[in-house]
Design a protein around this motif. Sequence first.
Motif, mmCIF file in Angstrom:
data_model
loop_
_atom_site.group_PDB
_atom_site.id
_atom_site.type_symbol
_atom_site.label_atom_id
_atom_site.label_comp_id
_atom_site.label_asym_id
_atom_site.label_seq_id
_atom_site.Cartn_x
_atom_site.Cartn_y
_atom_site.Cartn_z
ATOM 1 N N ALA A 82 0.823 -1.198 0.000
ATOM 2 C CA ALA A 82 0.000 0.000 0.000
ATOM 3 C C ALA A 82 0.861 1.252 0.000
ATOM 4 O O ALA A 82 1.917 1.311 0.632
ATOM 5 C CB ALA A 82 -0.920 -0.007 1.220
ATOM 6 N N VAL A 83 0.405 2.270 -0.735
ATOM 7 C CA VAL A 83 1.043 3.577 -0.733
ATOM 8 C C VAL A 83 0.412 4.407 0.374
ATOM 9 O O VAL A 83 -0.818 4.453 0.505
ATOM 10 C CB VAL A 83 0.866 4.272 -2.096
ATOM 11 C CG1 VAL A 83 1.376 5.698 -2.048
ATOM 12 C CG2 VAL A 83 1.564 3.483 -3.190
ATOM 13 N N THR A 84 1.220 5.037 1.185
ATOM 14 C CA THR A 84 0.694 5.826 2.301
ATOM 15 C C THR A 84 0.385 7.247 1.841
ATOM 16 O O THR A 84 1.220 7.912 1.216
ATOM 17 C CB THR A 84 1.711 5.861 3.454
ATOM 18 O OG1 THR A 84 1.921 4.523 3.921
ATOM 19 C CG2 THR A 84 1.193 6.713 4.601
ATOM 20 N N VAL A 85 -0.830 7.692 2.127
ATOM 21 C CA VAL A 85 -1.260 9.053 1.798
ATOM 22 C C VAL A 85 -1.802 9.695 3.073
ATOM 23 O O VAL A 85 -2.770 9.208 3.663
ATOM 24 C CB VAL A 85 -2.361 9.052 0.721
ATOM 25 C CG1 VAL A 85 -2.827 10.476 0.442
ATOM 26 C CG2 VAL A 85 -1.862 8.400 -0.559
ATOM 27 N N ALA A 86 -1.159 10.753 3.517
ATOM 28 C CA ALA A 86 -1.608 11.468 4.715
ATOM 29 C C ALA A 86 -2.592 12.565 4.323
ATOM 30 O O ALA A 86 -2.332 13.350 3.404
ATOM 31 C CB ALA A 86 -0.416 12.060 5.450
ATOM 32 N N LEU A 87 -3.725 12.606 4.996
ATOM 33 C CA LEU A 87 -4.773 13.585 4.703
ATOM 34 C C LEU A 87 -4.778 14.646 5.805
ATOM 35 O O LEU A 87 -4.997 14.338 6.978
ATOM 36 C CB LEU A 87 -6.131 12.894 4.625
ATOM 37 C CG LEU A 87 -6.219 11.719 3.646
ATOM 38 C CD1 LEU A 87 -7.612 11.103 3.675
ATOM 39 C CD2 LEU A 87 -5.866 12.154 2.235
ATOM 40 N N HIS A 88 -4.541 15.881 5.410
ATOM 41 C CA HIS A 88 -4.479 16.971 6.382
ATOM 42 C C HIS A 88 -5.554 18.000 6.053
ATOM 43 O O HIS A 88 -5.344 18.875 5.203
ATOM 44 C CB HIS A 88 -3.100 17.639 6.363
ATOM 45 C CG HIS A 88 -1.975 16.710 6.726
ATOM 46 N ND1 HIS A 88 -1.822 16.183 7.982
ATOM 47 C CD2 HIS A 88 -0.950 16.225 5.985
ATOM 48 C CE1 HIS A 88 -0.745 15.405 8.010
ATOM 49 N NE2 HIS A 88 -0.205 15.406 6.801
ATOM 50 N N PRO A 89 -6.709 17.947 6.676
ATOM 51 C CA PRO A 89 -7.766 18.931 6.402
ATOM 52 C C PRO A 89 -7.519 20.245 7.130
ATOM 53 O O PRO A 89 -7.076 20.259 8.276
ATOM 54 C CB PRO A 89 -9.020 18.236 6.951
ATOM 55 C CG PRO A 89 -8.507 17.361 8.051
ATOM 56 C CD PRO A 89 -7.136 16.909 7.624
#
Length: 499
Positions: free
Chosen positions: A29-36
């Motif tokens: 899996a590719v890690t994607v950080a979500l920062h709202p």
Amino acid sequence: MIRAATAAALLLSAGGALAQTHAPAAPAAVTVALHPAIDRPSTVFEGWGTALAWFANVTGGWPDAERQRLADLFYGPDGLGWTIARYNIGGGNSAETPPYLRQGAAVPGFWRRPSGATCKDWWRADDEAVWDWSQDTNQRWWLDAISARVKHPIFEAFSNSPPWFMTVSGRVSGAEARTDENLRPGQEGAFAAYLARSVDELQRRHRIGFRTLSPVNEPNTDYWYAANTQEGAHWSPARQAAMIDATHAALQTRGLKTTVAAPDETNALLFAADWAGYPPATRARIGQLNVHSYGTTHQTAVRDIARAAGIRLWMSEDDTPLEKDAEDFTGMATPLAFAEHVVMDLKRLEPSAWVFWQAVEHLSTLKGGKGSNWGLVKADLLAGPTGTHPIHVTRKYYAMAQFSRFIRPGYRLVPIDDLDTAGALSADRRTLVLVHVNAGITPRRLVLPRGWTARMLVTDATRNVACASGTTAPPRAIVTLILTRRPGGEPCPGTAPPR
């Protein structure tokens, strides 16, 4: 050749052990950080919806069980949960014009030509004899059906063309040349009176309110010409301004609360050109800015125009079938492209609403060929009003559901740093909805902001808005993450597909 065959035989005789040993491992899996950015001022979202022309002009006359099912699919609480509808005030060709418009596109006008009238100058707005309020019963059925399902619907009226007798060509599909204007000189006041009276009567007869009226549609384009198969008219920016001014005056004269929406341009690039051509007084008469997203250049320019003017902005029309993708009710190619488009519209335009074009489209493979994936539901729009009409709910419908069931009216759009993710925060700031599109072939491990509990719903090749464990977006999938401040969360919502 002999050695290759011998090697293959050895692999088979070993029971596939060697082949199994060397089978490719599942991709990591590719890690994607979500920062709202939940503390930044942002747009209050009003909802989702569709234009009613042209499918409503057909399906509103179908057997009641079928049209009720369609209304439930789009506006019911177990459907898409839409709250917005754009009603098309038809222009209407003369009775002598042979039919040539595409299925559903011949929306009737509310006029009645006096017997024996042969010229174009017989119509007078103040003459009751030239109005016909029995017209357009099919599309009008949808006004009542939506009102019965939505507590506070938002209705907008829009026009594609003036009636034939106000045009240069005598046809509602445009002038003879693509960039010639088709409204006859000096007819702005008459056309505005036609639109305003239509709004007034429809409001009274259906007990609804039209918040806005859009007098022109995709005006500064070369789409419209007399032999075209849908209503349309070309308008230069200067002529648009004159029509906006006349429409504002006509609404004021009738004492209506309805305000003008404009310019309903086909894309942001032309929208900016239209706006640049409006005098300040015309701009001040516009209550809502409408743009379509059939092109994505200059979208942030439109966002900034709306912000600077302090005028509400809608993405008022779009559909995004993947080019050359053959008609397919279950495939993911077009749903993924569509979802990516919605995500970017929300991120770049930051609109108050996102409105689909035609919720129901014609089965495009009936006459052979590959067809296309326009629409969310497919049906035979050429079939007569009687009999049965098979309704095909496509995977694209569920792609839409990933947004509209969970980003609800009153939520605020939230900037997210990931290009494939759109977000919205509830008014009480206790629910954060993130819609992420993974169009690739590798899973994505989504790293969420701290302090939130997540539930995930997935639409992919085998699932329709289905609950899924964890927070990893599968390949070729659209996922909605519902984040709450409450530990443990709630049962996964919105999983039952409409019947």
